[in-house]
Design an enzyme around this catalytic site. Structure first.
Site, PDB file in Angstrom:
ATOM      1  CE  LYS A  78      -0.880   7.802   4.177  1.00  0.00           C
ATOM      2  NZ  LYS A  78      -1.249   8.888   5.101  1.00  0.00           N
ATOM      3  CB  SER A 133       4.553   8.488  -1.323  1.00  0.00           C
ATOM      4  OG  SER A 133       3.593   8.821  -2.307  1.00  0.00           O
TER       5      SER A 133
END
Length: 314
Positions: free
Chosen positions: A49, A299
């Site tokens: 992110k 991720s």
């Protein structure tokens, strides 16, 4: 859009970590293919992110930066916006659910953000954020449905191709679709024949249903251990991008997610949060038709102690 990702990589150079790619002979033997794990759990603030947050906030005008930014997030995006705000001296406001992992709430506050908690059972994070945005003239940096955020996330796959060489397949976790759509565009830009697969928890398979029916589905507050995928639905931008660039969507059970986190911890000695292990869970449970050389985006690695304890004891 591929050019946006190329430009985002230039913008991120020297600011985002160039995360490692890891391999495992044991994993290759188990799966029957050559697997390359892109370890975004080693990214700044512990997840991919950061890429989208930095790319979008760094592009704001000085006037926009001076007024501050706002977002809503179950955890990782909020942390990323908070960290980028600290780096660029931009005031940040994060709307986060009360049931977000304690480590993610603490990290966002630790980076200096104004954190406003809400009850996801009775309140809408989007409505809260929009009201504050209008009252304070802040810039909204949404967690996934934003072209600059999507472009930033796609840089993870550009790096993966540079590190591992051409890939035949790419598996990517999917929540709201920012990572999946950005990485799919990047993968197709590097190799049009690369098969891109999105992976969701079965308890939060709104994107799978949307992909297969070509109609947007929603699931409110899915109770999956993969907290990073607890989005209600794909976005107005990410949904058409996924339909255009992704080859298939699959889902995995809670047990399969837990087993993937365990494999990464015990066999590869790396900590990956449940959302980050979705692609590996799909591989270990033969959810996809294999190709020879496969990339997997891990991720993130932001997992609280209690969740990790429960996973390791399972």
């Amino acid at each position: 859009m591929f050019n946006h990702i190329i430009n985002a990589r230039k913008r991120l150079k020297g600011h985002a970590n160039h995360t490692p790619v890891m391999t495992s002979g044991t994993l290759n033997k188990l799966v029957g293919a050559d697997i390359y794990l892109k370890c975004e759990n080693f990214q700044k603030m512990g997840a991919f992110k950061f890429r989208g947050a930095y790319n979008s906030i760094s592009k704001l005008t000085n006037i926009e930066k001076s007024k501050g930014v706002i977002t809503y997030s179950s955890g990782n995006h909020g942390q990323a916006v908070a960290l980028v705000g600290k780096m660029l001296k931009v005031e940040t406001t994060i709307i986060m659910p009360r049931n977000a992992p304690a480590t993610k709430l603490a990290a966002a506050k630790g980076y200096g953000a104004i954190v406003i908690e809400y009850n996801p059972e009775t309140q809408s994070r989007e409505d809260i954020a929009l009201k504050i945005q209008e009252e304070q003239s802040l810039t909204m940096i949404p967690p996934f449905d934003h072209t600059d955020v999507i472009a930033g996330q796609g840089t993870a796959t550009l790096e993966l191709f540079d590190q591992a060489g051409p890939l035949d397949m790419l598996l990517t976790p999917c929540g709201g679709g920012g990572l999946l759509s950005g990485c799919a565009i990047a993968a197709k830009g590097k190799n049009p024949d690369c098969k891109v697969i999105g992976v969701e928890p079965a308890l939060a398979d709104d994107a799978c249903k949307s992909f297969k029916t070509r109609m947007l589905h929603t699931i409110k507050n899915p109770e999956t251990i993969a907290d990073g995928t607890r989005t209600t639905s794909l976005g107005k931008i990410t949904f058409p991008l996924i339909l255009e660039n992704v080859d298939d969507m699959v889902s995995v059970s809670e047990k399969q997610i837990i087993q993937a986190v365990q494999f990464l911890f015990f066999r590869m000695k790396i900590v990956v949060e449940p959302s980050g292990a979705l692609g590996l869970a799909a591989l270990l449970n033969k959810k996809v038709v294999l190709r020879k050389k496969i990339g997997v985006i891990l991720s993130g690695g932001n997992i609280d102690a209690e969740t990790m304890r429960l996973i390791l004891k399972s």
